[in-house]
Write a protein that holds these residues in place. Structure first.
Motif, mmCIF file in Angstrom:
data_model
loop_
_atom_site.group_PDB
_atom_site.id
_atom_site.type_symbol
_atom_site.label_atom_id
_atom_site.label_comp_id
_atom_site.label_asym_id
_atom_site.label_seq_id
_atom_site.Cartn_x
_atom_site.Cartn_y
_atom_site.Cartn_z
ATOM 1 N N ALA A 145 18.592 29.098 23.941
ATOM 2 C CA ALA A 145 17.439 28.474 23.311
ATOM 3 C C ALA A 145 16.185 29.208 23.777
ATOM 4 O O ALA A 145 16.216 29.902 24.792
ATOM 5 C CB ALA A 145 17.361 27.001 23.710
ATOM 6 N N ASP A 149 13.450 22.549 17.886
ATOM 7 C CA ASP A 149 13.688 23.519 16.825
ATOM 8 C C ASP A 149 14.745 22.914 15.922
ATOM 9 O O ASP A 149 15.872 22.709 16.380
ATOM 10 C CB ASP A 149 14.176 24.839 17.439
ATOM 11 C CG ASP A 149 13.920 26.029 16.519
ATOM 12 O OD1 ASP A 149 13.429 25.806 15.398
ATOM 13 O OD2 ASP A 149 14.195 27.161 16.931
ATOM 14 N N TYR A 207 23.596 23.811 11.615
ATOM 15 C CA TYR A 207 23.369 24.870 12.601
ATOM 16 C C TYR A 207 24.101 26.135 12.208
ATOM 17 O O TYR A 207 25.292 26.114 11.894
ATOM 18 C CB TYR A 207 23.858 24.397 13.965
ATOM 19 C CG TYR A 207 23.743 25.435 15.058
ATOM 20 C CD1 TYR A 207 22.533 25.637 15.715
ATOM 21 C CD2 TYR A 207 24.838 26.201 15.426
ATOM 22 C CE1 TYR A 207 22.425 26.582 16.714
ATOM 23 C CE2 TYR A 207 24.731 27.165 16.423
ATOM 24 C CZ TYR A 207 23.520 27.339 17.070
ATOM 25 O OH TYR A 207 23.414 28.287 18.061
ATOM 26 N N THR A 240 17.707 23.103 18.354
ATOM 27 C CA THR A 240 17.604 23.000 19.811
ATOM 28 C C THR A 240 17.030 21.640 20.170
ATOM 29 O O THR A 240 15.979 21.260 19.660
ATOM 30 C CB THR A 240 16.685 24.089 20.372
ATOM 31 O OG1 THR A 240 17.151 25.357 19.940
ATOM 32 C CG2 THR A 240 16.668 24.047 21.889
ATOM 33 N N TYR A 282 20.322 26.344 26.689
ATOM 34 C CA TYR A 282 21.148 26.614 25.506
ATOM 35 C C TYR A 282 20.783 25.678 24.361
ATOM 36 O O TYR A 282 20.308 24.561 24.575
ATOM 37 C CB TYR A 282 22.633 26.432 25.849
ATOM 38 C CG TYR A 282 23.062 27.301 26.998
ATOM 39 C CD1 TYR A 282 23.274 28.671 26.817
ATOM 40 C CD2 TYR A 282 23.229 26.768 28.274
ATOM 41 C CE1 TYR A 282 23.642 29.484 27.877
ATOM 42 C CE2 TYR A 282 23.613 27.573 29.342
ATOM 43 C CZ TYR A 282 23.806 28.931 29.138
ATOM 44 O OH TYR A 282 24.161 29.731 30.181
ATOM 45 N N ASP A 283 21.052 26.131 23.145
ATOM 46 C CA ASP A 283 20.811 25.287 21.981
ATOM 47 C C ASP A 283 22.065 24.455 21.686
ATOM 48 O O ASP A 283 23.025 24.477 22.469
ATOM 49 C CB ASP A 283 20.367 26.138 20.783
ATOM 50 C CG ASP A 283 21.456 27.077 20.287
ATOM 51 O OD1 ASP A 283 22.616 26.939 20.736
ATOM 52 O OD2 ASP A 283 21.148 27.946 19.454
ATOM 53 N N TYR A 302 14.096 17.070 18.842
ATOM 54 C CA TYR A 302 14.432 18.487 18.673
ATOM 55 C C TYR A 302 13.153 19.309 18.784
ATOM 56 O O TYR A 302 12.129 18.939 18.218
ATOM 57 C CB TYR A 302 15.034 18.748 17.294
ATOM 58 C CG TYR A 302 16.392 18.125 17.099
ATOM 59 C CD1 TYR A 302 17.536 18.726 17.638
ATOM 60 C CD2 TYR A 302 16.543 16.955 16.363
ATOM 61 C CE1 TYR A 302 18.791 18.155 17.454
ATOM 62 C CE2 TYR A 302 17.793 16.380 16.172
ATOM 63 C CZ TYR A 302 18.917 16.980 16.725
ATOM 64 O OH TYR A 302 20.149 16.421 16.545
ATOM 65 N N TYR A 358 18.313 27.346 13.286
ATOM 66 C CA TYR A 358 18.276 27.029 14.705
ATOM 67 C C TYR A 358 18.203 25.520 14.906
ATOM 68 O O TYR A 358 17.463 24.835 14.213
ATOM 69 C CB TYR A 358 17.025 27.622 15.352
ATOM 70 C CG TYR A 358 16.920 29.126 15.343
ATOM 71 C CD1 TYR A 358 16.450 29.808 14.227
ATOM 72 C CD2 TYR A 358 17.253 29.865 16.482
ATOM 73 C CE1 TYR A 358 16.321 31.189 14.236
ATOM 74 C CE2 TYR A 358 17.128 31.241 16.495
ATOM 75 C CZ TYR A 358 16.656 31.901 15.378
ATOM 76 O OH TYR A 358 16.530 33.248 15.394
ATOM 77 N N GLU A 360 16.492 34.174 20.183
ATOM 78 C CA GLU A 360 16.024 32.851 20.591
ATOM 79 C C GLU A 360 14.523 32.798 20.849
ATOM 80 O O GLU A 360 13.983 31.716 21.046
ATOM 81 C CB GLU A 360 16.771 32.405 21.857
ATOM 82 C CG GLU A 360 16.362 33.123 23.148
ATOM 83 C CD GLU A 360 17.030 34.477 23.349
ATOM 84 O OE1 GLU A 360 17.672 34.967 22.390
ATOM 85 O OE2 GLU A 360 16.898 35.056 24.433
#
Lengths: 1072, 604
Positions: free
Chosen positions: A425, A277, A291, A310, A418-419, A275, A308, A494
């Motif tokens: 993200a 984030d 999340y 990600t 995208y996360d 990860y 967050y 983001e």
């Protein structure tokens, strides 16, 4: 009245195809007609002993005595030249062979076959003397320069469409154009005196003729952007490696406080996290059910409550590919036209839809046109040419580090689009710098709408009297324009640095320009050898308009159906402004032609402008002469030289475009951001304050552009080869410029004063060849060549340069406009290598008059060398140390020359054409490298060059300097020649194959002609430029000196181009 | 006709004079004239960063012109100096506009006109003062100047006397109180006049004037000058224009303009990075400054050897790794001046350390805090109309503590050491006792925005907390932060104790006030502590003649001992670095017939 009727058909000599639209006139009269769509004509002639003149663009004209016949069929010989073609010049038309000024006639068919959406883009390379720099973005206005650069301000040429002057032809439908001429020198252009300083492009739109004709043209194009690792960006693993390398090279070693990275750990080698984030987390450390993120948050404090998550993208996100996709382009054009004795008409409808290859960019345009002309009687004509367009053109800033285009080379590839929750993200993940997610940036613009509308055209009346020797014409033309739209600023979440407000913005503009022109023309021949034409005219012009807009913040919902200026609860702002200026002119012109041998032309114009106070009026004279040597009796008859004409011209044109209408006055204004102040300590309501906003100059006067031109036109080998060449010299005197005043005078806007001076010299010309290789195979080609050599002569009384475009070199500039150099010259230190070892440094230091040779490469007190592997700059002045005096000129974006090559073949019903365009000798400042080639520039995506081809003791012949954590003066800290590259290129802009179906085949289904074609654009580009596209467009986002008058003086800086796409297109043209 | 603007004649009345005067005040913040931070009114770059209070901050590639100011390698082409010069001369020009308008005004009495002129001359004095201490050699432009290419040396440059004359005129003609809190009054003029004496070392004129101000001075609102109860109130928008504020730049929160131009925009970069403030991580206090706040066992500062021990920091410690704050004794002003890990960052919770820092290796682990708005009233006093925030926290150009410490200096130089000690103690006395105002910075400051306030560990571990959440524990009187993992595991929580504050006034007979030299050192050091991060330090060091000695020692400590590469090899060049260079752009612009009318400063 005793007249006779003659009829007949005009056909092409080589193909036997009927020719519609051929001009037929009775010699010595104004009686005439044109052929209909079947090439047929019918004409009443005063006498059967008269002579008919047949003229048609692209064909040799024919002179046919009637000799008593009533039916005459004529075949015209195709040619690229004739000399008899009428060329529309100022306030009238001239035969091409009578031209004495420098005029480029554009081949409209060739031009409109280029699959660009704007006429000015299509013009690139088609006319000598014109330099066009465009970009790949739909609808983006290109930079058009005729014979170089004439001012520090607006350099756009004047367009005259059907006699109506305008600065804007963005929305002109190129299918409507019948002819286009570029008036390059003062002799040609000075009749447009007050605004002709930047050159004039005269455009005439089509008129109907003959039987009703319905033309339909349609094409579909598929645009393919470049793809792959466009910016040569490192993979996530390589990126992590570069952090470790930079740290080691900068003396940081494992175990130091500074060692390590929030994402890659602190070990001997970097490890990519699962990860990013929360930063640097392993898969076990994060519970994805935690999340939480509300992308549509309304209160900035919500940001700190988000959790967050990600995942890292170990393969790497290719941000360029995420942003760009192949896109379609569609064009439909339908026109109905016809005409006869009582007049003619043409109606057209055009629909254009170009999707941009960059998401959320496009151009959609609807244009309708109605051109009509009525012959009220033998000597009275009235008519109109009107077009109305509606267009929508969402775009992003190009050459801009901050928009989606810039972020595409700045956002790191380890960041996914995208996360884990499907939201964007970004650099909220620690340690990855501060770029923004470019897809998010573009996506957030999806609901923005701006619609531009424009009515453009004129109505006119003409009356002939005194046996048609005099013609009085009045034309009222102009435009009515307006536009409105809205955008929404979404809050971001983001990124490392987020905009947290939500805001709806709305704006609109409207205005009008009118030009009322009255001309009186006297046209007479005496004894068949003295041809005199006199034109007198008055012209009044007014421009008036306004802007209004507002914004509101804090919306309960971001639903685009809900948001408007009224539904937000937060801060509301509004603004408006108005402008107005006018011109009035008196014009006289005399053309005299002696026996087609000696041609004289003179113009005198007096102009007044509302932008001046004490010196409103200026005189603008011009004159030119021509000598057609081949008409002289002593000139031997020869097929090698069919026609030869020498031309020379001199003239003065004026300019006042750049001057603010408020320029004469010293003024005070309120500004809620600069002169308001919360003097009462309220924290919420600044009180009204005034400040001096402008220093006035009541004595400003017209800028004068003095030009000299000599040229030659030759027609060789029975007209197979046509050559036109011109040499020119233009000097701008009393150049209106607003030089900076010392700050002690205050910060009010400095007035424009007639202080500067600039010179352009150059050569331009064209060669064309037309010939039959066999009876079935014809070949034609045209080469156009354009050059200009710009030199600044004077800037102001106190300074010989002004600097612009600081980019990221805070406080120092990349561009210097200096006396003795061309506009927009690049300026900085010249890199001559690297500091390879300690000895090299100590040697340089020993010879330095001060303590150090250069501030950041030296031997320190402990005897250690600092700065090995950095750039070594040239000691230009040889004083033994590097000081600001060692900065030097590093090139300029002005090309040595540009050229266009048209090649065409016709084989039976097939046609093939190809167009190449090239630009030679222009430099580009590749600012993208500042971002990607230096670790010490802002954190972000970096290039393979930085990691794999930077200086190390083992790689002394590297491209980039040593990879270290911090930037310095001798790397990326100051403008230097590392960023300057040769921007020359040659591009195959167009290749096309067409097939015209046999007439017999199509006429059975009621179609007169049908052509189908396939086309490819921008297939091949030959260049050494390392950036994405050598055609970088126009630098729009100049952050330099506001006193420099816009962007004309700082261009050629690549900070992210919208690349030109390859395009594959199929199309049909059919005619009923 | 001109559209959207007015001729000066239209302004020739009292309303117009008012509006021009507001415009002259509006140049105090330096915004929309030269640059943004480069020309701002708070002098964070030229006073505090240059003086060693703070790093530039952020990372090395951001705003590189400041790098050169940080290590005293600035050169005349650095655009920042041109921005500052431009903004201040615009201020001069706006003040001159008011003065030259007054004779044309018909609806005002002579007395009114004199008062307006006094206000304009006060502002002009301020702008020139700023120019004078920055550049030393400056051209003088007044309301009668028509040729703006004035030289900066020779007779026209006898600027101290002219600046004094402006403040003297303002002192003589301004009223004691004003209708609006942000206006200059008689005592603001007196204080600024005293400041010009202080900068010239004219102690004999400064001393009586300062005593007069301390005894009689009132604010524009009529409050007698006094220190506020709590030191921290000076850095809160809800205490703007207090009894301690002698002359301040007024800032707004959301003000309807949709911009942050009136909202302390010049400090927009100076918020913790990756934080609720978004941007940009500049203006990071130095370890040297932080160490200065160490106190000895008696609660007194250690001007000689404050760097002998380092206030422990969290360099290289990840936000989700445990860290315990420094246990040695410190002056409580530390935590009103510097944001550091584990200590309440105003009411934004315990500072999380490296997560709020852009590049620790480059600029250390601390954040600036004085200009930060509070979360409790952020909607009123913060302005989010830009990519970085604006705040309504006023900046005091002169605050009363400043006046008291000048007076202490004057007493050291020409008065009595006892009086000097008295003034210093007045300043220290406020912070020596935590019962004033709302007390020192302690765990209770974390309470308003804590996830919860709980009374036991079990209550805490049963909370639904995410990493980064904090909880105030009443049983331990400490703050707990969940570093990572599950909240139910007490081992995942970090406990932050309160800082160990020990501070006192100088007792009678203390050796610091036994000699002129030691008293001078004590007073100078007190200025560092009291006025840090407020744009004064570099200018103080220069006027004391201590710049070379103090800054070279600072560079050695920061670059040598701590290894910050920025300061390695840096040194202060005497007879050069006392002043900044005349902007090259201005020299170029005033070149008449090839001869510049402005002369470059020595050494550049």
């Amino acid at each position: 009245q005793n007249t006779s009727t003659i009829s007949g058909t005009v056909t092409d000599q080589t193909t036997d195809q009927p020719l519609p639209g051929v001009n037929i006139s009775v010699q010595g009269t104004t009686t005439g007609t044109t052929t209909d769509a079947n090439g047929q004509f019918e004409l009443n002639v005063p006498s059967l002993s008269d002579t008919l003149q047949f003229t048609f663009i692209g064909y040799a004209s024919a002179t046919v005595p009637i000799q008593g016949r009533t039916e005459i069929d004529v075949q015209l010989e195709p040619t690229t030249i004739s000399g008899e073609e009428l060329v529309v010049v100022g306030y009238g038309a001239q035969r091409e062979k009578d031209l004495t000024g420098s005029v480029s006639v554009v081949d409209v068919d060739e031009m409109t076959s280029i699959p660009e959406t704007q006429v000015s883009e299509q013009l690139q390379g088609q006319a000598s003397g014109v330099t066009v720099v465009s970009s790949g973005q739909p609808g983006e206005e290109p930079q058009v320069r005729i014979r170089g650069i004439n001012t520090f301000g607006n350099n756009e040429p004047l367009y005259v469409v059907d006699g109506v002057p305008t600065q804007n032809i963005d929305d002109l439908n190129s299918n409507d154009i019948s002819s286009m001429q570029v008036l390059k020198d003062a002799a040609a252009a000075s009749i447009y005196g007050s605004r002709a300083s930047n050159g004039v492009i005269v455009i005439t739109t089509k008129q109907g003729s003959g039987d009703i004709t319905i033309d339909y043209d349609a094409s579909y194009g598929y645009q393919v952007p470049p793809s792959g690792n466009i910016y040569d960006i490192l993979s996530p693993q390589e990126m992590a490696q570069s952090v470790w390398t930079a740290n080691r090279n900068s003396g940081i070693t494992p175990g130091d406080d500074e060692w390590g990275h929030p994402q890659y750990g602190s070990g001997e080698s970097p490890v990519l996290p699962y990860y990013i984030d929360p930063a640097g987390s392993s898969q076990e450390e994060v519970d994805e059910s935690n999340y939480f993120l509300n992308p549509n948050y309304t209160d900035a404090s919500a940001l700190s409550s988000f959790f967050y998550i990600t995942r890292a993208n170990h393969q790497g996100t290719n941000w360029f590919d995420e942003l760009y996709d192949p896109a379609g382009q569609m064009n439909h054009n339908l026109s109905v036209s016809g005409g006869g004795d009582i007049g003619n008409y043409l109606f057209s409808v055009n629909y254009l839809d170009q999707q941009g290859t960059l998401m959320e960019t496009s151009l959609q345009r609807y244009t309708v046109r109605a051109n009509t002309k009525f012959n009220v009687s033998d000597n009275i004509r009235i008519g109109e040419n009107l077009s109305y367009s509606v267009s929508e053109n969402p775009t992003f800033g190009t050459l801009d580090e901050g928009g989606p285009i810039g972020m595409a080379y700045r956002e790191q590839p380890i960041i996914p689009v995208y996360d884990v929750g499907g939201n964007f993200a970004g650099t909220h993940a620690e340690g990855l710098g501060n770029p923004r997610n470019p897809v998010a940036l573009a996506h957030r613009a999806r609901n923005n709408e701006y619609l531009d509308r424009r009515l453009f055209g004129n109505i006119f009346g003409e009356i002939d009297f005194w046996q048609q020797r005099l013609t009085l014409r009045t034309s009222l033309g102009g435009e009515l324009y307006s536009g409105a739209g809205h955008s929404f600023t979404y809050p971001e979440y983001e990124n490392a640095e987020n905009n947290t407000t939500n805001q709806f913005n709305s704006s609109s503009y409207e205005g009008y320009t009118y030009t009322w022109t009255n001309t009186l023309t006297y046209d007479q021949s005496f004894k068949d050898i003295h041809n005199v034409k006199v034109t007198l005219a008055t012209e009044a012009n007014k421009n008036k308009g306004s802007n209004v807009g507002g914004s509101t913040q804090d919306f309960f919902s971001f639903d685009p159906n809900f948001t408007n200026l009224s539904t937000g609860s937060g801060t509301k702002t509004n603004y408006s402004s108005e402008y107005e200026n006018s011109l009035f002119s008196l014009i006289g012109r005399v053309d005299y032609n002696f026996d087609d041998r000696y041609i004289l032309s003179g113009t005198l114009r007096r102009d007044g402008s509302s932008k001046f106070l004490n010196n409103k009026w200026g005189w603008f004279p011009a004159g030119s002469v021509g000598w057609r040597v081949t008409e002289e009796s002593f000139f031997p008859e020869s097929s090698a030289i069919t026609d030869l004409k020498f031309r020379a011209g001199y003239g003065v044109v004026g300019n006042q475009l750049n001057v603010d209408p408020n320029n004469p006055y010293t003024l005070f204004a309120p500004s809620n951001v600069s002169s308001y102040y919360a003097l009462d300590g309220s924290n919420s309501t600044p009180l009204l304050g005034f400040y001096q906003s402008r220093i006035g100059n009541p004595n400003a006067k017209w800028e004068r552009n003095v030009s000299t031109n000599i040229g030659v036109d030759a027609s060789l080998f029975d007209g197979k080869v046509e050559v036109t060449a011109d040499y020119y010299r233009k000097e701008v005197r009393d150049l209106l410029y607003n030089p900076s005043l010392p700050a002690t005078a205050g910060n009010a806007s400095q007035p424009f004063v007639n202080v500067g001076s600039m010179r352009n010299t150059g050569f331009d010309g064209s060669i064309s060849y037309f010939g039959n290789i066999t009876d079935d195979l014809q070949f034609n080609s045209t080469l156009t060549f354009t050059s200009y050599n710009n030199e600044i002569i004077k800037i102001s009384n106190t300074s010989n340069y002004f600097a612009q475009a600081t980019n990221r070199f805070e406080g120092t500039s990349t561009v210097r406009n200096q006396v003795g150099h061309p506009v927009s010259s690049f300026y900085g230190y010249n890199v001559i290598g690297f500091w390879d070892d300690k000895e090299e440094i100590s040697e340089a230091q020993a010879g330095a008059p001060g303590e150090k040779y250069v501030s950041d490469v030296y031997i320190d007190e402990d005897g250690n060398a600092v700065g090995i592997g950095r750039f070594r700059y040239e000691d230009v002045n040889g004083d033994g140390e590097i000081t600001p005096d060692d900065r030097t000129f590093l090139g300029s974006p002005n090309p040595d020359f540009t050229y266009g090559i048209n090649l065409g073949f016709n084989y039976k019903a097939f046609d093939f054409s190809m167009f190449w365009y090239g630009s030679q000798g222009n430099e580009i400042w590749n600012q993208v490298k500042w971002w990607t080639d230096f670790y010490g520039s802002f954190s972000g995506a970096k290039s393979k060059t930085m990691l794999h081809d930077s200086w190390t003791p083992d790689n002394p012949n590297a491209t980039a300097p040593i990879l270290e954590t911090e930037g310095s003066f001798s790397t990326n800290g100051t403008p230097n020649s590392y960023f300057v590259e040769d921007g020359s290129y040659l591009r195959m802009k167009n290749v096309q194959v067409g097939y015209t179906l046999p007439q017999e085949a199509v006429s059975r289904i009621g179609i007169r002609s049908l052509r189908v074609y396939v086309q490819a654009a921008n297939l091949l580009t030959i260049t050494n430029y390392s950036g994405l596209d050598p055609q970088i467009g126009y630098h729009e986002n100049d952050d330099g000196n506001a006193n420099a008058g816009g962007t004309s003086t700082a261009f050629g800086i690549d900070e992210g181009v919208y690349p030109t796409a390859r395009q594959f297109r199929i199309g049909i043209s059919l005619s009923y | 006709p001109a559209l959207g603007s007015l001729d000066k004649q239209v302004l020739a009345n009292q309303k117009g004079a008012d509006a021009l005067l507001v415009g002259a005040y509006a140049a105090l913040n330096g915004q929309n004239i030269g640059g943004t931070w480069s020309s701002g009114g708070t002098n964070w770059i030229y006073g505090s960063v240059a003086g060693g209070d703070a790093h530039k901050g952020s990372n090395s590639g951001d705003q590189p012109p400041i790098n050169k100011i940080m290590d005293m390698t600035q050169n005349p082409t650095n655009g920042f100096f041109n921005d500052f010069w431009t903004a201040r001369y615009e201020g001069v020009s706006r003040a001159n506009s008011v003065i030259s308008l007054l004779p044309q005004v018909e609806d005002m009495s002579d007395a009114q006109k004199t008062a307006y002129e006094a206000e304009a001359r006060f502002l002009r004095g301020h702008y020139y003062f700023e120019l004078k201490r920055m550049y030393n050699n400056i051209p003088w432009i007044d309301e009668e100047t028509t040729n703006f290419e004035q030289p900066n040396t020779g007779e026209t440059a006898a600027t101290w006397a002219k600046i004094e004359a402006d403040f003297q005129f303002a002192y003589d003609n301004l009223p004691e109180t004003q209708s609006q809190a942000g206006k200059a009054n008689k005592w603001a003029a007196a204080s600024y006049l005293a400041k010009t004496y202080v900068y010239q070392g004219n102690w004999s004129d400064a001393q009586p004037l300062l005593n007069n101000i301390i005894n009689q001075g009132v604010t524009a609102s009529g409050d007698a000058y006094a220190l506020q109860d709590n030191y921290g109130y000076n850095f809160r928008a809800d205490y703007d224009n207090s009894s301690e504020s002698v002359f301040a730049i007024q800032y707004t929160g959301p003000d309807g303009t949709g911009t942050i131009d009136n909202s302390r925009q010049e400090d927009m970069l100076n918020y913790p990075y990756g934080s609720p403030f978004n941007c940009c991580g500049f203006y990071q206090p130095t370890q040297d400054l932080v160490n200065s706040y160490r106190t000895d066992s008696n609660g007194l500062p250690m001007p000689e050897d404050y760097n002998a021990e380092m206030v422990k920091n969290d360099m290289g410690v990840a936000t989700n790794e445990p860290f315990n704050i420094y246990e040695g004794t410190v002056d409580p002003r530390l935590d009103y001046s510097v944001g550091r890990r584990g200590v309440p960052f105003k009411d934004w919770g315990p500072h999380p350390g490296v997560r709020w820092i852009r590049d620790q290796a480059y600029a250390g682990p601390f954040n600036s805090i004085k200009h930060i708005y509070r979360q409790e009233n952020a909607s009123q006093f913060s302005n989010g109309n830009e990519w970085a925030p604006g705040s309504a926290v006023n900046y005091d150009i002169i605050r009363f503590a400043d006046v008291l410490l000048w007076a202490a200096e004057a007493e050291v130089e020409v008065g009595t050491l006892a009086k000097a000690r008295e003034y210093v103690n007045r300043v220290r006395g406020r912070v020596a006792d935590d019962s004033y105002g709302d007390g020192w910075v302690d765990y209770t400051k974390n309470q308003p925005f804590a996830l919860a306030t709980v009374g036991s560990e079990s209550e805490m571990t049963s909370l639904d907390a995410n990493p980064g959440d904090w909880v105030v524990r009443t049983d331990t009187e400490t703050t707990f932060v969940l570093l990572k993992g599950e909240a139910s595991n007490a081992g995942n929580w970090q406990e932050y104790e309160d800082p160990n504050y020990t501070v006192s006034t100088y007792p009678a007979g203390h050796p610091a006030f036994s000699s002129k030299e030691s008293a001078r050192e004590a007073v100078h050091f007190e200025r560092k502590l009291e006025l840090s991060m407020e744009g004064h330090r570099y200018f103080d060091l220069v006027r004391w003649g201590e710049a070379k000695e103090k800054l070279d020692a600072f560079y050695d400590y920061m670059g040598g001992e701590l290894g910050f590469s920025t300061y390695q090899g840096a040194s202060f060049t005497s007879s050069k670095n006392e002043y900044y260079p005349i902007p090259q752009t201005q020299i170029d612009l005033t070149t008449v017939e090839g001869q510049p009318t402005l002369e470059q400063n020595q050494g550049y």
